[in-house]
Scaffold this active site. Structure first.
Site, PDB file in Angstrom:
ATOM      1  N   PHE A 149       0.811  -1.223   0.000  1.00  0.00           N
ATOM      2  CA  PHE A 149       0.000   0.000   0.000  1.00  0.00           C
ATOM      3  C   PHE A 149       0.840   1.268   0.000  1.00  0.00           C
ATOM      4  O   PHE A 149       0.360   2.336  -0.375  1.00  0.00           O
ATOM      5  CB  PHE A 149      -0.935   0.017   1.226  1.00  0.00           C
ATOM      6  CG  PHE A 149      -0.254   0.444   2.506  1.00  0.00           C
ATOM      7  CD1 PHE A 149      -0.089   1.799   2.809  1.00  0.00           C
ATOM      8  CD2 PHE A 149       0.261  -0.497   3.396  1.00  0.00           C
ATOM      9  CE1 PHE A 149       0.570   2.196   3.974  1.00  0.00           C
ATOM     10  CE2 PHE A 149       0.910  -0.109   4.550  1.00  0.00           C
ATOM     11  CZ  PHE A 149       1.068   1.244   4.839  1.00  0.00           C
ATOM     12  N   LYS A 173      -1.338  -7.009  -9.288  1.00  0.00           N
ATOM     13  CA  LYS A 173      -2.307  -6.981  -8.193  1.00  0.00           C
ATOM     14  C   LYS A 173      -1.827  -5.953  -7.180  1.00  0.00           C
ATOM     15  O   LYS A 173      -0.968  -6.220  -6.342  1.00  0.00           O
ATOM     16  CB  LYS A 173      -2.451  -8.347  -7.517  1.00  0.00           C
ATOM     17  CG  LYS A 173      -3.734  -8.401  -6.683  1.00  0.00           C
ATOM     18  CD  LYS A 173      -3.620  -9.152  -5.393  1.00  0.00           C
ATOM     19  CE  LYS A 173      -2.895  -8.466  -4.294  1.00  0.00           C
ATOM     20  NZ  LYS A 173      -3.514  -7.255  -3.732  1.00  0.00           N
ATOM     21  N   GLU A 176      -4.907  -3.682  -2.011  1.00  0.00           N
ATOM     22  CA  GLU A 176      -6.349  -3.396  -1.951  1.00  0.00           C
ATOM     23  C   GLU A 176      -6.637  -2.153  -1.103  1.00  0.00           C
ATOM     24  O   GLU A 176      -7.753  -1.661  -1.072  1.00  0.00           O
ATOM     25  CB  GLU A 176      -7.117  -4.626  -1.433  1.00  0.00           C
ATOM     26  CG  GLU A 176      -6.808  -5.087  -0.018  1.00  0.00           C
ATOM     27  CD  GLU A 176      -5.563  -5.981   0.101  1.00  0.00           C
ATOM     28  OE1 GLU A 176      -4.583  -5.759  -0.640  1.00  0.00           O
ATOM     29  OE2 GLU A 176      -5.568  -6.878   0.979  1.00  0.00           O
ATOM     30  N   ARG A 177      -5.610  -1.637  -0.394  1.00  0.00           N
ATOM     31  CA  ARG A 177      -5.804  -0.413   0.394  1.00  0.00           C
ATOM     32  C   ARG A 177      -5.648   0.836  -0.481  1.00  0.00           C
ATOM     33  O   ARG A 177      -6.221   1.868  -0.206  1.00  0.00           O
ATOM     34  CB  ARG A 177      -4.774  -0.319   1.517  1.00  0.00           C
ATOM     35  CG  ARG A 177      -4.577  -1.587   2.279  1.00  0.00           C
ATOM     36  CD  ARG A 177      -4.975  -1.436   3.733  1.00  0.00           C
ATOM     37  NE  ARG A 177      -5.066  -2.746   4.351  1.00  0.00           N
ATOM     38  CZ  ARG A 177      -6.182  -3.464   4.442  1.00  0.00           C
ATOM     39  NH1 ARG A 177      -7.325  -3.007   4.003  1.00  0.00           N
ATOM     40  NH2 ARG A 177      -6.176  -4.656   5.007  1.00  0.00           N
ATOM     41  N   SER A 226       5.277  -7.042   3.310  1.00  0.00           N
ATOM     42  CA  SER A 226       5.862  -7.359   4.618  1.00  0.00           C
ATOM     43  C   SER A 226       6.633  -8.688   4.553  1.00  0.00           C
ATOM     44  O   SER A 226       6.381  -9.519   3.672  1.00  0.00           O
ATOM     45  CB  SER A 226       4.756  -7.443   5.661  1.00  0.00           C
ATOM     46  OG  SER A 226       3.811  -8.405   5.264  1.00  0.00           O
ATOM     47  N   CYS A 281       9.587   1.566   3.609  1.00  0.00           N
ATOM     48  CA  CYS A 281      10.494   0.453   3.917  1.00  0.00           C
ATOM     49  C   CYS A 281      11.924   0.964   4.078  1.00  0.00           C
ATOM     50  O   CYS A 281      12.773   0.250   4.584  1.00  0.00           O
ATOM     51  CB  CYS A 281      10.442  -0.591   2.828  1.00  0.00           C
ATOM     52  SG  CYS A 281      11.132  -0.013   1.288  1.00  0.00           S
ATOM     53  N   GLU A 384       9.075  -4.151  13.112  1.00  0.00           N
ATOM     54  CA  GLU A 384       8.988  -3.010  12.189  1.00  0.00           C
ATOM     55  C   GLU A 384       7.715  -2.252  12.577  1.00  0.00           C
ATOM     56  O   GLU A 384       6.609  -2.762  12.408  1.00  0.00           O
ATOM     57  CB  GLU A 384       8.881  -3.513  10.744  1.00  0.00           C
ATOM     58  CG  GLU A 384       8.793  -2.374   9.743  1.00  0.00           C
ATOM     59  CD  GLU A 384       8.538  -2.853   8.308  1.00  0.00           C
ATOM     60  OE1 GLU A 384       7.781  -3.818   8.111  1.00  0.00           O
ATOM     61  OE2 GLU A 384       9.093  -2.222   7.390  1.00  0.00           O
TER      62      GLU A 384
HETATM   63  P1  NAD Z   1       1.485  -6.639   3.051  1.00  0.00           P
HETATM   64  O1  NAD Z   1       2.494  -7.728   3.113  1.00  0.00           O
HETATM   65  O2  NAD Z   1       0.374  -6.647   4.030  1.00  0.00           O
HETATM   66  O3  NAD Z   1       0.779  -6.639   1.603  1.00  0.00           O
HETATM   67  C1  NAD Z   1       1.528  -6.636   0.408  1.00  0.00           C
HETATM   68  C2  NAD Z   1       0.727  -7.356  -0.668  1.00  0.00           C
HETATM   69  O4  NAD Z   1       0.500  -8.705  -0.259  1.00  0.00           O
HETATM   70  C3  NAD Z   1      -0.643  -6.731  -0.927  1.00  0.00           C
HETATM   71  O5  NAD Z   1      -0.875  -6.703  -2.311  1.00  0.00           O
HETATM   72  C4  NAD Z   1      -1.592  -7.669  -0.205  1.00  0.00           C
HETATM   73  O6  NAD Z   1      -2.856  -7.751  -0.836  1.00  0.00           O
HETATM   74  C5  NAD Z   1      -0.888  -9.008  -0.273  1.00  0.00           C
HETATM   75  N1  NAD Z   1      -1.180  -9.846   0.905  1.00  0.00           N
HETATM   76  C6  NAD Z   1      -1.436  -9.420   2.161  1.00  0.00           C
HETATM   77  N2  NAD Z   1      -1.652 -10.476   2.964  1.00  0.00           N
HETATM   78  C7  NAD Z   1      -1.524 -11.579   2.211  1.00  0.00           C
HETATM   79  C8  NAD Z   1      -1.613 -12.989   2.482  1.00  0.00           C
HETATM   80  N3  NAD Z   1      -1.885 -13.434   3.694  1.00  0.00           N
HETATM   81  N4  NAD Z   1      -1.422 -13.841   1.474  1.00  0.00           N
HETATM   82  C9  NAD Z   1      -1.124 -13.387   0.227  1.00  0.00           C
HETATM   83  N5  NAD Z   1      -1.035 -12.075  -0.078  1.00  0.00           N
HETATM   84  C10 NAD Z   1      -1.216 -11.179   0.889  1.00  0.00           C
HETATM   85  O7  NAD Z   1       2.301  -5.270   3.088  1.00  0.00           O
HETATM   86  P2  NAD Z   1       1.724  -3.783   3.182  1.00  0.00           P
HETATM   87  O8  NAD Z   1       1.189  -3.570   4.558  1.00  0.00           O
HETATM   88  O9  NAD Z   1       0.855  -3.491   2.027  1.00  0.00           O
HETATM   89  O10 NAD Z   1       3.070  -2.942   2.978  1.00  0.00           O
HETATM   90  C11 NAD Z   1       3.943  -2.608   4.017  1.00  0.00           C
HETATM   91  C12 NAD Z   1       5.113  -3.552   4.092  1.00  0.00           C
HETATM   92  O11 NAD Z   1       5.799  -3.573   2.841  1.00  0.00           O
HETATM   93  C13 NAD Z   1       6.141  -3.134   5.123  1.00  0.00           C
HETATM   94  O12 NAD Z   1       6.602  -4.271   5.791  1.00  0.00           O
HETATM   95  C14 NAD Z   1       7.248  -2.521   4.276  1.00  0.00           C
HETATM   96  O13 NAD Z   1       8.519  -2.534   4.877  1.00  0.00           O
HETATM   97  C15 NAD Z   1       7.201  -3.376   3.082  1.00  0.00           C
HETATM   98  N6  NAD Z   1       7.809  -2.729   1.927  1.00  0.00           N
HETATM   99  C16 NAD Z   1       8.981  -3.226   1.464  1.00  0.00           C
HETATM  100  C17 NAD Z   1       9.609  -2.634   0.382  1.00  0.00           C
HETATM  101  C18 NAD Z   1      10.897  -3.179  -0.163  1.00  0.00           C
HETATM  102  O14 NAD Z   1      11.239  -2.867  -1.304  1.00  0.00           O
HETATM  103  N7  NAD Z   1      11.633  -3.984   0.590  1.00  0.00           N
HETATM  104  C19 NAD Z   1       9.034  -1.503  -0.213  1.00  0.00           C
HETATM  105  C20 NAD Z   1       7.828  -1.023   0.286  1.00  0.00           C
HETATM  106  C21 NAD Z   1       7.217  -1.658   1.349  1.00  0.00           C
END
Ligand code: NAD
Length: 499
Positions: A149, A173, A176-177, A226, A281, A384
């Site tokens: 998101f 994909k 969704e937020r 994450s 991140c 985090e």
């Molecule tokens: P998230 O892991 O909750 O969601 C990321 C994606 O995964 C979304 O599209 C979501 O729909 C999907 N998802 C969520 N739960 C799932 C599940 N149980 N099974 C399959 N798919 C699922 O992350 P977020 O809250 O959207 O983003 C924040 C996180 O992303 C933080 O941890 C941040 O550090 C990380 N991030 C990392 C980078 C990098 O390049 N390393 C960059 C930006 C953000």
């Protein structure tokens, strides 16, 4: 209330699964839209159409594909303000920050304009008698991007641009937020000449993600989010024989050496710790001053800066420093972690828990929070936080500070502030983190380098964007060609009968 659609084969398509989730206005707490959550069948149908579109796209010569990217870049520039507004509306970040979100994605599109050069193969003339050896980079087919998101423009662009430049079709994909910016980008991409179906935007949650991971046509998955989800996706994609690069969470430390310019270090920490409400991140979430005196000076420099921070909705003007968190759950989690920090004995220097803004009482705001005397066994250090909370861990020596970073399970970014080149070089060379800043707090590499963390911040073996992305989104075919001696050895000048 707005009902958001999928974008399949160039058309907006309503979700048919019957499942939706709310998209909030994080500043007011109100629901501003609902986004459909795709079923397995909807994902599979999008993939089938993408596979058809991909064949024609891959057969389009590289220069023509490059022209689509040139036009796409121009359109992103022209629509910068609209895109930034869409980012802010769903994410809550300030407009200047949202423009940066679009800009850092645009820069990857700009690199992709050079795709004919980036896709060139290798050639060895006369590798043996009459034998030439050459390799070519060919697209994988249909690939998927699954994005978080917190950068609704930048990260979808990091995924779609190199994948499509390399001749693939992509199922994107988005989170969704924050689903809307991806749709706008896809529209602009098509306006630039991208054929329908090469980029499909499918919204969804775990069901759609699992459908992507299990779909046999999809050849590769680029994920950002994450760490637990990154690890899960990496495992399931690999088991199903796909390429996967999955970028996860972070806990980024910044060392402040006794000889650092303290004013500059404090300014850097304010931007890197509280910008975008800490939802980056590459945010710095741990300050590590070296020596007690350095720590005291750092806290003294931070407090007045924190007191001046303006927190509010993006609509309140460009002097707002940061906005709300993404959801009420995110806000409650951050508030809970601040409570835990106090309970476990950290010194709460500034407390953002009771932040309230008139007219925005139901918004997901947390005020800027600073902890001192944090130790590695505390939850606020281990997790985090992804909120406007900066923890200070005091280190006695440079070696102690360096080891703290080395021992941390994450390895996305880190920084050191110092006036001493020798210390900076030593740090950059020994630290086990993917992106290092020297007197630079958020060292996100420019688009012609590559982005990727180490340790639990990334799963997979290539970084995103830059040359690594072109390696990830292509496979190498190597041809050994022998031509037997031909007419040049004995052109027959005489008229002779056929053999
Ligand atoms: P998230 O892991 O909750 O969601 C990321 C994606 O995964 C979304 O599209 C979501 O729909 C999907 N998802 C969520 N739960 C799932 C599940 N149980 N099974 C399959 N798919 C699922 O992350 P977020 O809250 O959207 O983003 C924040 C996180 O992303 C933080 O941890 C941040 O550090 C990380 N991030 C990392 C980078 C990098 O390049 N390393 C960059 C930006 C953000």
């Amino acid at each position: 209330m707005q009902e958001i659609s999928h974008l399949i084969n160039g058309e907006y398509v309503k979700g048919t699964s019957g499942r939706f989730t709310d998209v909030f206005n994080p500043a007011t707490g109100e629901v501003q839209g609902k986004v459909p959550l795709a079923s397995v069948e909807e994902v599979n149908a999008a993939v089938e159409k993408a596979a058809v579109a991909q064949r024609a796209w891959a057969a389009t010569n590289p220069q023509r594909r490059a022209r689509v990217f040139m036009k796409f870049g121009q359109l992103i520039n022209e629509n910068m303000d609209k895109l930034a507004e869409a980012v802010s509306r769903e994410h809550g970040k300030t407009l200047p920050d949202a423009r940066g979100d679009v800009q850092r994605g645009l820069e990857v599109v700009e690199v992709c304009m050079g795709l004919p050069s980036l896709l060139k193969g290798e050639y060895t003339d006369s590798a043996g008698p009459g034998i030439d050896l050459y390799s070519m980079r060919q697209p994988l087919g249909v690939v998927a991007g699954i994005t978080p998101f917190n950068f609704p423009a930048m990260i979808p662009l990091w995924k779609m641009a190199p994948a499509i430049a390399a001749g693939n079709a992509m199922i994107l994909k988005p989170s969704e937020r924050t689903p809307s910016t991806s749709l706008m980008l896809a529209e602009l991409f098509m306006e630039a000449g991208l054929p329908k179906g090469v980029l499909q935007v499918v919204h969804g949650d775990k069901e759609a993600v699992d459908a992507i991971l299990d779909n046999e046509t999809i050849q590769a998955v680029g994920f950002v989010g994450s760490t637990p989800i990154a690890q899960y996706i990496y495992g399931r994609a690999a088991t199903n024989g796909k390429r996967a690069q999955c970028f996860g969470g972070a806990k980024n430390h910044m060392l402040i050496m006794p000889d650092a310019d303290m004013e500059k270090a404090a300014d850097a920490l304010i931007g890197a710790g509280y910008g975008a409400a800490g939802e980056r991140c590459m945010a710095i979430s741990v300050a590590v001053p070296v020596g007690q005196e350095t720590a005291d000076r750092l806290i003294a420099a931070l407090v007045p800066r924190i007191e001046k921070l303006k927190v509010g909705p993006y609509t309140a003007g460009d002097d707002v420093d940061y906005g709300p968190l993404i959801t009420k759950q995110a806000m409650d989690r951050v508030l809970g972690l601040i409570d835990k920090g106090v309970e476990q004995g950290a010194t709460l220097v500034t407390d953002g828990r009771n932040f309230k803004l008139q007219g925005y009482e139901n918004g997901f705001f947390v005020g800027p929070t600073l902890f001192d005397n944090v130790t590695p066994d505390m939850e606020i250090y281990k997790q985090e936080i992804f909120g406007p909370v900066l923890s200070t861990v005091r280190a006695e020596t440079y070696e102690d500070a360096l080891n703290l970073v080395i021992d941390n399970e994450y390895g996305n970014g880190t920084a050191i502030f110092t006036a001493d080149g020798d210390t900076a070089r030593d740090f950059a060379s020994r630290v086990n983190v993917g992106m290092v800043g020297i007197n630079f707090p958020i060292p996100v590499p420019l688009s012609y380098y590559t982005f990727g963390g180490w340790k639990k911040s990334a799963f997979g073996d290539l970084n995103q964007y830059g040359p690594d992305a072109f390696r990830f989104y292509t496979k190498t075919k190597t041809v050994t060609a022998r031509w037997f001696s031909g007419i040049k050895d004995g052109a027959a000048l005489n008229f002779k009968p056929m053999d």
